[in-house]
Write a protein that holds these residues in place. Structure first.
Motif, PDB file in Angstrom:
ATOM      1  N   ASP A 261       8.218  42.385   8.617  1.00  0.00           N
ATOM      2  CA  ASP A 261       8.832  43.282   7.633  1.00  0.00           C
ATOM      3  C   ASP A 261       8.618  42.768   6.209  1.00  0.00           C
ATOM      4  O   ASP A 261       8.441  43.558   5.277  1.00  0.00           O
ATOM      5  CB  ASP A 261      10.327  43.419   7.919  1.00  0.00           C
ATOM      6  CG  ASP A 261      10.619  44.226   9.188  1.00  0.00           C
ATOM      7  OD1 ASP A 261       9.720  44.982   9.626  1.00  0.00           O
ATOM      8  OD2 ASP A 261      11.735  44.105   9.728  1.00  0.00           O
TER       9      ASP A 261
ATOM     10  N   ALA B  13       4.355  43.062   5.650  1.00  0.00           N
ATOM     11  CA  ALA B  13       3.561  44.233   6.033  1.00  0.00           C
ATOM     12  C   ALA B  13       3.044  45.020   4.835  1.00  0.00           C
ATOM     13  O   ALA B  13       1.983  45.650   4.905  1.00  0.00           O
ATOM     14  CB  ALA B  13       4.377  45.143   6.945  1.00  0.00           C
ATOM     15  N   GLY B  14       3.771  45.000   3.735  1.00  0.00           N
ATOM     16  CA  GLY B  14       3.353  45.756   2.568  1.00  0.00           C
ATOM     17  C   GLY B  14       2.468  44.999   1.600  1.00  0.00           C
ATOM     18  O   GLY B  14       2.053  45.551   0.573  1.00  0.00           O
TER      19      GLY B  14
ATOM     20  N   CYS C 114       5.343  45.908  14.962  1.00  0.00           N
ATOM     21  CA  CYS C 114       3.936  46.276  14.779  1.00  0.00           C
ATOM     22  C   CYS C 114       3.755  47.780  14.935  1.00  0.00           C
ATOM     23  O   CYS C 114       3.023  48.417  14.159  1.00  0.00           O
ATOM     24  CB  CYS C 114       3.064  45.536  15.791  1.00  0.00           C
ATOM     25  SG  CYS C 114       2.938  43.756  15.545  1.00  0.00           S
TER      26      CYS C 114
ATOM     27  N   ARG D 249       5.997  50.074  14.431  1.00  0.00           N
ATOM     28  CA  ARG D 249       6.649  50.756  13.307  1.00  0.00           C
ATOM     29  C   ARG D 249       5.786  50.694  12.051  1.00  0.00           C
ATOM     30  O   ARG D 249       5.690  51.670  11.296  1.00  0.00           O
ATOM     31  CB  ARG D 249       8.014  50.109  13.063  1.00  0.00           C
ATOM     32  CG  ARG D 249       8.783  50.593  11.878  1.00  0.00           C
ATOM     33  CD  ARG D 249      10.259  50.233  11.983  1.00  0.00           C
ATOM     34  NE  ARG D 249      10.489  48.900  12.526  1.00  0.00           N
ATOM     35  CZ  ARG D 249      10.517  47.778  11.803  1.00  0.00           C
ATOM     36  NH1 ARG D 249      10.307  47.834  10.492  1.00  0.00           N
ATOM     37  NH2 ARG D 249      10.759  46.607  12.374  1.00  0.00           N
ATOM     38  N   HIS D 250       5.163  49.552  11.795  1.00  0.00           N
ATOM     39  CA  HIS D 250       4.324  49.393  10.604  1.00  0.00           C
ATOM     40  C   HIS D 250       2.880  49.828  10.856  1.00  0.00           C
ATOM     41  O   HIS D 250       2.060  49.781   9.929  1.00  0.00           O
ATOM     42  CB  HIS D 250       4.334  47.938  10.145  1.00  0.00           C
ATOM     43  CG  HIS D 250       5.630  47.504   9.535  1.00  0.00           C
ATOM     44  ND1 HIS D 250       6.044  47.931   8.288  1.00  0.00           N
ATOM     45  CD2 HIS D 250       6.607  46.680   9.997  1.00  0.00           C
ATOM     46  CE1 HIS D 250       7.214  47.381   8.007  1.00  0.00           C
ATOM     47  NE2 HIS D 250       7.579  46.618   9.015  1.00  0.00           N
TER      48      HIS D 250
ATOM     49  N   ARG E  46      -5.743  50.452   5.457  1.00  0.00           N
ATOM     50  CA  ARG E  46      -5.475  49.133   4.880  1.00  0.00           C
ATOM     51  C   ARG E  46      -6.773  48.383   4.554  1.00  0.00           C
ATOM     52  O   ARG E  46      -6.753  47.470   3.723  1.00  0.00           O
ATOM     53  CB  ARG E  46      -4.632  48.293   5.848  1.00  0.00           C
ATOM     54  CG  ARG E  46      -3.207  48.800   6.032  1.00  0.00           C
ATOM     55  CD  ARG E  46      -2.491  48.039   7.128  1.00  0.00           C
ATOM     56  NE  ARG E  46      -1.142  48.517   7.357  1.00  0.00           N
ATOM     57  CZ  ARG E  46      -0.054  48.005   6.800  1.00  0.00           C
ATOM     58  NH1 ARG E  46      -0.174  47.005   5.950  1.00  0.00           N
ATOM     59  NH2 ARG E  46       1.141  48.498   7.079  1.00  0.00           N
TER      60      ARG E  46
END
Length: 381
Positions: free
Chosen positions: A171, A174-175, A203, A205-206, A379
């Motif tokens: 969390d 991830a960004g 994983c 969720r992201h 990404r």
């Protein structure tokens, strides 16, 4: 820090983005071992790991922490490419030199960094220590590599022993710019067990793929992944590493991980892939008569594998008869499941211009460009 642009040369950046190679396994290394992570740890943790003072304790028992690596099975020919080292500089410790040697000459659009000397932290008995090292590595990777050259992308490392800490780290990271995956070092517990499900949920969720890789600690440490028996020679140990990934893949399929987490992708790096043929065929056959044991599987197990599991190509297979390569690729559904990797800077590096020369241009493009794009998504860009 100045970010280096991709080289122009024969291909402009638009063409590189469209056709450039995506390398899914490059290993960034430390110059001074775990001491390279000191700036990213508190003084309390430096003291706990025995790295806050002078280096006189190096190599002395119970005096200084050492990252779990393969200390028993040694490659007598050398574990790294000799030309990847510079005078006084170990291989893959300088991102600028790595870019010049790997990315520039081979039209590599993106190279995914996998863990370096943290491959084996899943074998550590203390999950808090492993989580601290993972977090420090992630900061080091972002600062030392991802900010240096925009062609590098990173897999953030988590500690599998502590799922709560792993979820918090996912969390947190991830960004971050350049993060495209989660790297989970392997340990004793097989990957289908519910111990790992909080990590998979994060994983999922992201929408980050989870990556695994041989740890270098197999059959060396008590809590490391275990082979079927203890090898004697490096040749024997290195050849048998696929056992670990076969067992973990079976575990994930039979426990219904991909039914529970439908967006999850699992990338197996450097773990072999031809064994997947037997897994698919035998598991599907046995499932027909044993499906009452695993009622959560609503489809043949091979369908979950083909949809959710991906394999990096290095070390690519070399059949004694080259004519066998094409039918093997067809049986494996290589156009769906394989992703190119070089394993730079290791001794068995696969050159992207030569390693896949025996397959069709169409399949080569799927493996080097299209499939990794499907796995990592936007990404990459």
């Amino acid at each position: 820090m100045t970010t280096i642009e991709a080289p122009r040369g024969a291909r402009d950046e638009t063409d590189l983005k469209k056709n450039g190679v995506i390398d899914s396994d490059v290993h960034p290394n430390f110059v001074n071992g775990i001491r390279d992570l000191m700036p990213y740890m508190t003084e309390t943790w430096r003291t706990r790991l025995g790295i806050s003072g002078d280096d006189w304790a190096k190599g002395m028992a119970a005096a200084q922490f050492t990252l779990p690596l393969d200390y028993l099975y040694i490659n007598p020919a050398g574990a790294y490419r000799e030309d990847a080292a510079q005078p006084g500089v170990p291989p893959a410790t300088d991102p600028i030199f790595t870019a010049k040697q790997l990315l520039d000459p081979h039209n590599v659009y993106r190279a995914v960094l996998l863990s370096g000397q943290c491959l084996g932290i899943g074998a550590m008995p203390d999950g808090m220590v492993a989580a601290t090292i993972a977090s420090a590595y992630n900061e080091w990777m972002c600062e030392r590599w991802l900010q240096e050259d925009k062609r590098f992308r990173g897999a953030l490392v988590v500690a599998p022993q502590d799922p709560d800490a792993a979820v918090a780290e996912i969390d947190r990271m991830a960004g971050r710019d350049g993060v495209v995956a989660v790297f989970m070092p392997l340990g004793q517990i097989l990957m289908g067990e519910k111990h790992y499900w909080p990590i998979y949920e994060a994983c999922n969720r992201h929408e980050l793929p989870i990556v695994t890789h041989p740890s270098g600690t197999e059959n060396v440490f008590a809590k490391a992944p275990q082979m079927a028996g203890t090898p004697t020679f490096y040749l024997e140990w290195h050849t048998a590493l696929g056992q670990i990934h076969q067992s973990n893949t079976l575990s994930m399929l039979c426990h219904g991980v991909f039914e529970k987490f439908p967006k999850l992708k699992h990338v197996i790096a450097e773990g072999g892939f031809i064994w997947a043929l037997e897994v698919m065929w035998k598991l599907d056959r046995d499932w027909k008569g044993l499906r009452n044991e695993v009622p959560w599987l609503t489809r043949p197990p091979s369908e979950y594998l083909l949809e959710h599991v991906r394999f990096t190509t290095q070390p690519f297979i070399e059949p004694h008869d080259p004519r066998h390569l094409a039918p093997l690729m067809d049986m494996l559904h290589a156009d769906r499941v394989l992703m190119y990797s070089s394993d730079y800077p290791h001794w068995d590096f696969d050159n992207p211009d030569r390693a896949l020369a025996g397959i069709s241009p169409e399949l080569r493009r799927r493996i080097q460009v299209e499939t990794p794009r499907e796995v990592y998504g936007d990404r990459l860009d």
